[in-house]
Scaffold this active site. Structure first.
Site, PDB file in Angstrom:
ATOM      1  N   ASP A   1       0.819  -1.080  -0.006  1.00 51.41           N
ATOM      2  CA  ASP A   1      -0.098  -0.050   0.065  1.00 51.41           C
ATOM      3  C   ASP A   1       0.715   1.300  -0.009  1.00 51.41           C
ATOM      4  O   ASP A   1       1.834   1.269   0.591  1.00 51.41           O
ATOM      5  CB  ASP A   1      -0.857  -0.036   1.230  1.00 51.41           C
ATOM      6  CG  ASP A   1      -1.957   1.127   1.496  1.00 51.41           C
ATOM      7  OD1 ASP A   1      -2.687   1.150   0.656  1.00 51.41           O
ATOM      8  OD2 ASP A   1      -1.344   1.955   2.185  1.00 51.41           O
TER       9      ASP A   1
ATOM     10  N   GLU B   1       1.346  -0.351  -4.850  1.00 55.75           N
ATOM     11  CA  GLU B   1       0.364   0.670  -5.185  1.00 55.75           C
ATOM     12  C   GLU B   1       1.040   1.881  -5.425  1.00 55.75           C
ATOM     13  O   GLU B   1       1.708   2.350  -4.422  1.00 55.75           O
ATOM     14  CB  GLU B   1      -0.671   0.712  -4.301  1.00 55.75           C
ATOM     15  CG  GLU B   1      -1.878   1.773  -4.731  1.00 55.75           C
ATOM     16  CD  GLU B   1      -2.263   2.506  -3.600  1.00 55.75           C
ATOM     17  OE1 GLU B   1      -3.521   2.853  -3.660  1.00 55.75           O
ATOM     18  OE2 GLU B   1      -1.676   2.447  -2.501  1.00 55.75           O
TER      19      GLU B   1
END
Ligand code: GLC
Ligand code: MG
Length: 677
Positions: A305, A375
């Site tokens: 993330d 990401e």
């Protein structure tokens, strides 16, 4: 028989040789030429008592001397030697074939390349206990859905213990499951059941920040000597200005004053999500320990993330303003600054490569590759995104998520679709594997932003482009955003509620998301009576049925998995490309209309295509099986055609600039194998 030739005493003692196969006494007599007495002496086995004698089994063997006598004779020796050398030759031939096959075989595709990645937003997938929030047992109940869709890889959004300020992206304990989602036992059960069914579980991993309720943050606020530098602290006080002009992704200053410690801490997201100080080796070790914890459990990979935020410049200088004339007090959003000091800092890739190296230890178990996706939204800076692929010598993520197709609705058309696809294809480092995202829990659903009529065409493109497609839950049935009133709002930051509504399983209460109580944490979309899994499963022409067939085809047809991808045409309406594999007779032409008008596409200038093309699959089932001349291919807005044709003429050798291939291989039809070429 030999017995007759042997002296009496010998015969008595050696009735055991009677009937031994291949024992020819005539030969024996002729060959030895020695006197019977001598023979008796040498062939006698000393058996002193009757008892010993009786213990001998018939056929127990032949005396060595007798054996040697015969074995040297040509009629035994020659076949024996022939057999021996034949065996040796066969072994060598086998070895040579094995080495050749290994040397010529291309690498097998790994599980994360073969199947699309399906994203489960846990809160919204399936609620098993009736509290209105999806949970781990809920997913376990629905595993067959993935099998139906031929999906093997499932990414589940965070289930760590969390105060849920950012719905799980604010982690209080990285090694525990939040009770809202179930228990560690539920997770273990889910993982075991997924592995049973051949499914892989990809976890969300959040290295940038923790929750402000994390134990480390508490200790850091307290200036515990070991934890003092676990976060990014800087001097400031309630009244004085913040340490600098940095802003949070969710808006306003990324600094919050903590009166307990008397300093400001940095948070690139919510103020309840303090940024970890990854420059501190102890923090890095904590992260590595967490990686080991989950991989040892058997988790198959991580979606990393917000990775571009994991390091910040230590000098803490102001970031340059996009509009230098804007008064500093109006600098409040992400878009007001160039993020020269808070994103993509030097050292970021070293860190990720370090994490990857830890993961690779587990990948060495046969058949257990551990996957990493990252990401990072880098918008115009595609080269920054490509860095996450690593270098030929240093592995990093298997792929950084490719978010360019999220922009499809901005300008939906054939040429725009090609432009976005090409952004990735031309910038991706050689030999790497592409991937495609059309939706996630942070972005409006594509069928709402692009328009419902395009969802089939978008799924068709997604599943026929080279590389790994990503499917956000509900895209397979064409789910749309929900409308949210102020009072229904849940997401504190960017209002990402519309794309997070409960999964639509059937036409029953709460669309089958929760069949125990009438609570759902976000409203169910009103279209659930028709847009749901159960109804679409029964309908062969549904969005879901098309998704299934496309995905099955994608996995069974080599040109889609390993073949060339070549642009054929892109105009206002149509984006057309083909997939072909050297040595493979079947090739596929895709003609997808992303425009607003019906289109007649003329591909007569493409000599490599046959004159007539048959539709294998249209997004409009009425057109399945239809025959088109290549000069007149008709499509309606939102219609995609897949045309299968047979030829050994290849397009890519004549148009190298229009074509790409990853994991290149050629096919040998006669023996049905792939080989390196
Ligand atoms: C990622 C997640 C998003 C979350 C943010 C902070 O962008 O996708 O949902 O809010 O990171 O963790
Ligand atoms: Mg950070």
């Amino acid at each position: 028989r030999l017995q007759d030739k042997l002296p009496k005493s010998h015969k008595e003692k050696h009735s055991l040789v009677q009937g031994n196969p291949g024992f020819d006494d005539a030969d024996a007599a002729e060959n030895t030429g020695s006197d019977p007495g001598e023979r008796q002496e040498s062939a006698t086995v000393k058996l002193d008592t009757d008892e010993e004698y009786n213990q001998l089994q018939p056929y127990a063997g032949m005396p060595k001397e007798v054996l040697l006598l015969y074995s040297t004779r040509a009629r035994y020796r020659v076949p024996r030697e022939i057999l021996f050398w034949l065996t040796v030759c066969c072994m060598l031939a086998l070895l040579a074939v094995t080495i050749t096959v290994i040397a010529l075989s291309p690498r097998c595709l790994s599980w994360w390349q073969v199947s699309p990645v399906y994203q489960v937003y846990l809160r919204s997938f399936k609620d098993s206990d009736g509290d209105g929030v999806g949970d781990l047992r809920g997913i376990k109940e629905k595993l067959d859905h993935f099998l139906e869709l031929h999906i093997k890889s499932v990414w589940i959004s965070p289930f760590y213990r969390s105060p849920m300020k950012d719905f799980g992206y604010d982690v209080e304990d990285f090694q525990d499951v939040d009770p809202l989602f179930g228990s560690m036992k539920d997770l273990d059960d889910l993982l075991a059941e997924m592995h049973n069914k051949g499914l892989k579980l990809i976890m969300d991993f959040i290295p940038n920040h923790t929750s402000d309720r994390h134990r480390w943050f508490n200790l850091s606020r307290n200036r515990d000597p070991l934890y003092e530098d676990y976060y990014i602290w800087a001097d400031c006080n309630v009244t004085s200005p913040k340490p600098n002009n940095w802003v949070s992704v969710f808006g306003n200053s990324s600094w919050t004053y903590d009166d307990f410690r008397g300093q400001c801490y940095l948070h690139q997201f919510l103020k309840e999500q303090p940024d970890l100080n990854l420059r501190n080796p102890r923090v890095r070790q904590e992260i590595i320990d967490i990686i080991h914890f989950w991989l040892a459990k058997g988790v198959d990979g991580f979606r990393m993330d917000a990775v571009k935020h994991i390091l910040e410049a230590s000098h803490l200088r102001d970031e340059p303003q996009v509009d230098p004339n804007k008064p500093p007090e109006l600098i409040t959003t992400e878009w007001d600054l160039y993020h020269d000091y808070t994103t993509s800092q030097v050292g970021l890739h070293d860190l990720l490569r370090e994490f990857r190296a830890e993961m690779d230890v587990y990948s060495r178990e046969p058949g257990n590759y551990r996957f990493m996706a990252t990401e990072s939204y880098d918008y115009q800076e595609v080269d920054k995104t490509m860095m996450y692929y690593g270098t030929p010598l240093l592995k990093e993520s298997d792929f950084p998520f490719n978010f360019y197709l999220l922009d499809l609705p901005q300008n939906i058309s054939g040429w725009w679709a090609k432009h976005l696809v090409d952004l990735w294809m031309t910038n991706m480092p050689r030999g790497k594997w592409p991937n495609w995202v059309v939706g996630n829990h942070d972005r409006s659903r594509i069928s709402s932003s692009a328009g419902k009529i395009y969802i089939r065409a978008i799924n068709m493109m997604l599943l026929t482009l080279p590389g790994t497609p990503t499917t956000y839950y509900g895209e397979e049935i064409g789910m749309e955003n929900i409308n949210i009133t102020k009072s229904q709002m849940q997401d504190p930051s960017a209002s990402r509620d519309p794309e997070r509504s409960p999964m639509q399983w059937n036409g029953d209460m709460n669309a089958g998301f929760n069949n125990k109580t009438n609570i759902t944490w976000l409203p169910v979309h009103p279209d659930y009576q028709t847009v749901n899994v159960e109804a679409q499963m029964k309908d062969e022409g549904s969005v879901l049925s098309q998704y299934r067939s496309l995905n099955r085809l994608r996995q069974s047809e080599l040109p889609f998995q390993r073949g060339w991808f070549c642009y054929i045409l892109a105009d206002t309406n149509v984006f057309s490309y083909l997939r072909e594999l050297d040595g493979h007779k079947r090739a596929y032409l895709m003609v997808i209309n992303f425009g607003k008008q019906s289109a007649t596409t003329d591909l007569s200038s493409i000599q490599e295509l046959p004159a007539d093309l048959k539709v294998l699959m249209s997004t409009n089932p009425v057109n399945d099986g239809k025959l088109f001349q290549k000069s007149r291919i008709l499509t309606e807005p939102g219609e995609g055609l897949m045309m299968q044709y047979s030829t050994y003429t290849r397009f890519h050798p004549n148009h190298p600039a229009e074509c790409f291939v990853s994991e290149k291989a050629c096919y040998m039809e006669t023996i049905d194998i792939l080989y390196k070429c």
